[in-house]
Design an enzyme around this catalytic site. Structure first.
Site, PDB file in Angstrom:
ATOM      1  CD1 TRP A 161      -0.358  -1.667   3.167  1.00  0.00           C
ATOM      2  CD2 TRP A 161       0.575   0.165   3.422  1.00  0.00           C
ATOM      3  NE1 TRP A 161       0.394  -1.744   4.110  1.00  0.00           N
ATOM      4  CE2 TRP A 161       0.947  -0.458   4.617  1.00  0.00           C
ATOM      5  CE3 TRP A 161       0.854   1.626   3.355  1.00  0.00           C
ATOM      6  CZ2 TRP A 161       1.640  -0.108   5.625  1.00  0.00           C
ATOM      7  CZ3 TRP A 161       1.948   2.132   4.358  1.00  0.00           C
ATOM      8  CH2 TRP A 161       2.027   1.180   5.595  1.00  0.00           C
ATOM      9  CG  ASN A 162       5.086   1.180   0.448  1.00  0.00           C
ATOM     10  OD1 ASN A 162       4.656   0.443  -0.172  1.00  0.00           O
ATOM     11  ND2 ASN A 162       6.343   1.409   0.692  1.00  0.00           N
ATOM     12  CE  LYS A 185      -3.943  -9.351  -2.848  1.00  0.00           C
ATOM     13  NZ  LYS A 185      -4.248  -8.133  -1.870  1.00  0.00           N
ATOM     14  N   GLY A 238       6.491  -6.376  -0.580  1.00  0.00           N
ATOM     15  CA  GLY A 238       5.631  -6.503   0.490  1.00  0.00           C
ATOM     16  C   GLY A 238       6.455  -6.857   1.687  1.00  0.00           C
ATOM     17  CD  GLU A 260      12.827  -5.319  -5.352  1.00  0.00           C
ATOM     18  OE1 GLU A 260      13.399  -5.334  -4.361  1.00  0.00           O
ATOM     19  OE2 GLU A 260      13.292  -5.347  -6.420  1.00  0.00           O
ATOM     20  CG  LEU A 261      11.035  -9.627   0.498  1.00  0.00           C
ATOM     21  CD1 LEU A 261      11.811 -10.806   1.114  1.00  0.00           C
ATOM     22  CD2 LEU A 261       9.577  -9.884   0.342  1.00  0.00           C
ATOM     23  CB  CYS A 294      10.963  -0.879   1.336  1.00  0.00           C
ATOM     24  SG  CYS A 294      11.210  -0.155  -0.344  1.00  0.00           S
ATOM     25  CD  GLU A 395       9.994  -3.041   6.584  1.00  0.00           C
ATOM     26  OE1 GLU A 395       9.267  -4.027   6.752  1.00  0.00           O
ATOM     27  OE2 GLU A 395      10.417  -2.416   5.813  1.00  0.00           O
TER      28      GLU A 395
HETATM   29  P1  NAD Z   1       2.346  -6.951   3.186  1.00  0.00           P
HETATM   30  O1  NAD Z   1       3.232  -8.337   2.919  1.00  0.00           O
HETATM   31  O2  NAD Z   1       1.182  -7.098   4.201  1.00  0.00           O
HETATM   32  O3  NAD Z   1       1.517  -7.216   1.725  1.00  0.00           O
HETATM   33  C1  NAD Z   1       1.772  -6.913   0.402  1.00  0.00           C
HETATM   34  C2  NAD Z   1       0.956  -7.532  -0.665  1.00  0.00           C
HETATM   35  O4  NAD Z   1       0.877  -9.099  -0.285  1.00  0.00           O
HETATM   36  C3  NAD Z   1      -0.533  -7.012  -0.277  1.00  0.00           C
HETATM   37  O5  NAD Z   1      -1.173  -7.208  -1.591  1.00  0.00           O
HETATM   38  C4  NAD Z   1      -1.185  -8.343   0.479  1.00  0.00           C
HETATM   39  O6  NAD Z   1      -2.348  -8.330   0.208  1.00  0.00           O
HETATM   40  C5  NAD Z   1      -0.522  -9.376  -0.351  1.00  0.00           C
HETATM   41  N1  NAD Z   1      -0.102 -10.909   0.806  1.00  0.00           N
HETATM   42  C6  NAD Z   1       0.045 -10.707   2.003  1.00  0.00           C
HETATM   43  N2  NAD Z   1       0.095 -12.019   2.424  1.00  0.00           N
HETATM   44  C7  NAD Z   1       0.121 -12.798   1.351  1.00  0.00           C
HETATM   45  C8  NAD Z   1       0.162 -14.360   1.031  1.00  0.00           C
HETATM   46  N3  NAD Z   1       0.120 -15.093   1.974  1.00  0.00           N
HETATM   47  N4  NAD Z   1       0.051 -14.698  -0.278  1.00  0.00           N
HETATM   48  C9  NAD Z   1      -0.029 -13.731  -1.164  1.00  0.00           C
HETATM   49  N5  NAD Z   1      -0.297 -12.456  -1.193  1.00  0.00           N
HETATM   50  C10 NAD Z   1      -0.174 -12.054   0.371  1.00  0.00           C
HETATM   51  O7  NAD Z   1       2.997  -5.658   3.079  1.00  0.00           O
HETATM   52  P2  NAD Z   1       2.471  -4.261   3.227  1.00  0.00           P
HETATM   53  O8  NAD Z   1       2.164  -4.170   4.984  1.00  0.00           O
HETATM   54  O9  NAD Z   1       1.145  -3.969   2.271  1.00  0.00           O
HETATM   55  O10 NAD Z   1       3.727  -3.406   2.900  1.00  0.00           O
HETATM   56  C11 NAD Z   1       4.705  -2.984   3.627  1.00  0.00           C
HETATM   57  C12 NAD Z   1       5.796  -3.904   3.407  1.00  0.00           C
HETATM   58  O11 NAD Z   1       6.240  -3.935   2.144  1.00  0.00           O
HETATM   59  C13 NAD Z   1       6.999  -3.438   4.399  1.00  0.00           C
HETATM   60  O12 NAD Z   1       7.514  -4.582   4.716  1.00  0.00           O
HETATM   61  C14 NAD Z   1       7.963  -2.885   3.327  1.00  0.00           C
HETATM   62  O13 NAD Z   1       9.325  -3.143   3.486  1.00  0.00           O
HETATM   63  C15 NAD Z   1       7.631  -3.355   2.059  1.00  0.00           C
HETATM   64  N6  NAD Z   1       8.152  -2.922   0.761  1.00  0.00           N
HETATM   65  C16 NAD Z   1       9.098  -3.411   0.115  1.00  0.00           C
HETATM   66  C17 NAD Z   1       9.579  -2.519  -0.814  1.00  0.00           C
HETATM   67  C18 NAD Z   1      10.757  -2.890  -1.761  1.00  0.00           C
HETATM   68  O14 NAD Z   1      10.916  -2.576  -2.756  1.00  0.00           O
HETATM   69  N7  NAD Z   1      11.771  -3.752  -1.138  1.00  0.00           N
HETATM   70  C19 NAD Z   1       8.909  -1.415  -1.529  1.00  0.00           C
HETATM   71  C20 NAD Z   1       7.790  -1.283  -0.543  1.00  0.00           C
HETATM   72  C21 NAD Z   1       7.286  -1.935   0.475  1.00  0.00           C
END
Ligand code: NAD
Length: 502
Positions: A161-162, A185, A238, A260-261, A294, A395
């Site tokens: 979402w960010n 998704k 995510g 990308e975590l 991130c 984090e």
């Molecule tokens: P999140 O992992 O909760 O969700 C990300 C996406 O994954 C959402 O669409 C969610 O519905 C989906 N999802 C969650 N669990 C799943 C599963 N088991 N199977 C399939 N899909 C699933 O992350 P968030 O809270 O939306 O975003 C914040 C995180 O994203 C932070 O940890 C941040 O560091 C990371 N992030 C990383 C980068 C990068 O480029 N490395 C960039 C931005 C954000």
């Protein structure tokens, strides 16, 4: 986020896009999407599930195998992407408004991102017909050999979402340029801008099924996408818990993944730095976007010789920061994006205090006028943090800065690298030798010297260690969406001895 009955007429409804058609969820369920500034729902999105994913993957698979997209030249794919870039530019204001309502980030930030998005489609659109193979001077007489690169098929893009559209486009543009089709998704917390963007693909003239969007929760819509046998690759941005689950599920089918975590990036300020510039750089690293990036520079490593005066200047500048309406031009820090995120950030404040960190700014939910309904946390700085404290290792994804003191360059490098993450790092110094040698010694995918939070469609981005697998942006990212094929052509048919390797 709660589910509402479909009869909640007061809220605007957005629908999914599957094979160019506008769709509600197969079972008719909806999710509220919340405005972090008001703390109230502002729209409804479909709560998609496995049936919707199956429909979208089938549409994407048909588009890949037999639709007009499958017969289109790479040059024509590129032209469509240019057209899309123009449409995004023309719709930038509207897309930015939708993102601000969904994730509460500053309008000035989201509009900047929307105006930058077209460059991804222009860059990868231009690259589409430059994916060249090669002819090998093969060591077999009579054999002609060449190498060619082919699209994978259906790519599943799962995004957070960010920075909803920016991070989706980092996947879409190279995947499409390479000739794949995509099912997106988006995050359940910020899906609306993607639903709006999906309409522009039609307007640009893309054939049906090239880009499909299914909204919903991770376990209900994300997991079936990862597990769908017709999905060739998952591109995920995510958090690490979701990333780990996806990696495990993908492994069961030997499915390719790009991950990308998260991060816990160090921003290192030496005593020879331009301190005014460094104060601004540290602020941009952690308090821009409320720390919800991130690449947030959430660990500030300060040289002992400047520790106290730097901290004083930083705290003084942040005391002037204005919290409030993310749409107002003079707001510096908006709310955090979700109620869960608010609770998590407040938890980490309590954890840091219990661990003995010294709070020198903020440390609580905001009670400023205009900030009480939404999910606002006061920008928070903890001094006297040790790198083994949880607030320095995990984090937080919020406006919380951990300040760690160091004496020598060696010590700074050791602290900076002592983390499971490796996404980014910043270094502030005027020493040329240090500026030249630090990048090599820091275990991070991106290093900024005298800068922070700079990205480009031209610059590879991704993580070392637990911050991810693979790279987005730049030329190499297109290879993430291609298979390499080796072709032998025998100019003199006939096999000398069928029982030996030729
Ligand atoms: P999140 O992992 O909760 O969700 C990300 C996406 O994954 C959402 O669409 C969610 O519905 C989906 N999802 C969650 N669990 C799943 C599963 N088991 N199977 C399939 N899909 C699933 O992350 P968030 O809270 O939306 O975003 C914040 C995180 O994203 C932070 O940890 C941040 O560091 C990371 N992030 C990383 C980068 C990068 O480029 N490395 C960039 C931005 C954000």
């Amino acid at each position: 986020m709660t589910t509402t009955p479909a009869s909640d007429a007061a809220l605007e409804r957005f629908t999914m896009v599957i094979g160019s058609e506008s769709r509600e969820a197969a079972d008719g369920r909806w999710l509220e999407t919340m405005n972090p500034y008001t703390g109230r729902p502002w729209a409804l999105i479909p709560r998609g599930g496995a049936a919707d994913i199956d429909r979208a993957v089938t549409a994407a698979h048909e588009a890949f195998t037999s639709g007009p997209w499958s017969r289109m030249t790479a040059s024509d794919r590129g032209l469509l992407m240019y057209r899309l870039a123009e449409l995004i530019a023309a719709n930038a204001e509207r897309l930015a408004d939708l993102e601000v309502r969904d994730n509460g980030k500053l309008r000035v930030e989201m509009l900047g991102q929307m105006k930058y998005l077209p460059r991804w489609f222009q860059y990868y659109g231009g690259l589409a017909d430059k994916i060249e193979g090669s002819v090998t001077p093969i060591d077999k007489p009579n054999m002609f050999h060449y190498v060619t690169h082919e699209p994978l098929g259906v790519v599943g893009a799962i995004t957070p979402w960010n920075s909803p559209l920016l991070l989706t486009v980092w996947k879409l543009a190279p995947a499409m340029a390479a000739g794949n089709t995509v099912v997106v998704k988006p995050s359940e917390h910020a899906s609306v801008s993607m639903l709006a963007l999906a309409r522009l693909f039609d307007e640009a003239g893309f054939p049906p099924g090239v880009v499909n969007v299914v909204t919903g929760l991770g376990p209900e819509a994300g997991e079936p996408l990862v597990e769908h046998p017709l999905v060739a690759r998952i591109a995920f941005t995510g958090g690490n818990p979701g990333g780990r689950k996806i990696y495990e599920a993908a492994a069961r089918q030997f499915k390719r993944v790009l991950l990308e975590l998260g991060g816990k990036s160090p921003n290192i300020v030496f005593d020879d730095a331009d301190l005014d510039a460094a104060v601004k750089g540290v602020i941009s690293g952690i308090f821009a976007a409320g720390g919800q990036t991130c690449m947030a520079g959430s660990r500030l490593l300060l040289h002992a010789a400047i520790h106290d005066r730097f901290l004083e200047a930083l705290v003084a500048r942040m005391r002037e920061a204005r919290l409030g309406d993310p749409n107002a031009a003079d707001t510096d820090v908006g709310p955090v994006a979700t109620e869960q995120q608010l609770a998590k950030v407040l938890d980490y404040i309590a954890i840091a205090e219990a661990e003995g960190a010294r709070c020198v700014l903020g440390g609580r939910r905001s009670s400023r006028p205009g900030c009480t309904e939404g999910w606002f946390v006061e920008p928070t700085i903890f001094a006297d943090v040790r790198n083994d404290m949880r607030v320095a290792r995990e984090e937080v994804f919020g406006p919380i800065l951990s300040v760690i003191r160091f004496e020598t360059e060696e010590e700074a490098i050791a602290i900076a690298n002592d983390t499971p993450f490796g996404l980014a790092a910043g270094v502030w110094t005027r020493d040329l030798a240090r500026a030249m040698t630090m990048p090599k010694r820091l275990r991070a995918g991106t290093v900024w010297i005298n800068a922070y939070r700079v990205v480009s469609f031209l610059a590879p981005f991704g993580g070392f260690k637990e911050s991810g697998i693979g790279r987005e942006n730049g030329q190499a990212a297109i290879m993430e969406y291609l298979e390499t094929k080796s072709v032998f052509i025998n100019a003199r048919p006939g096999v000398a001895n069928p029982f030996t390797l030729q």
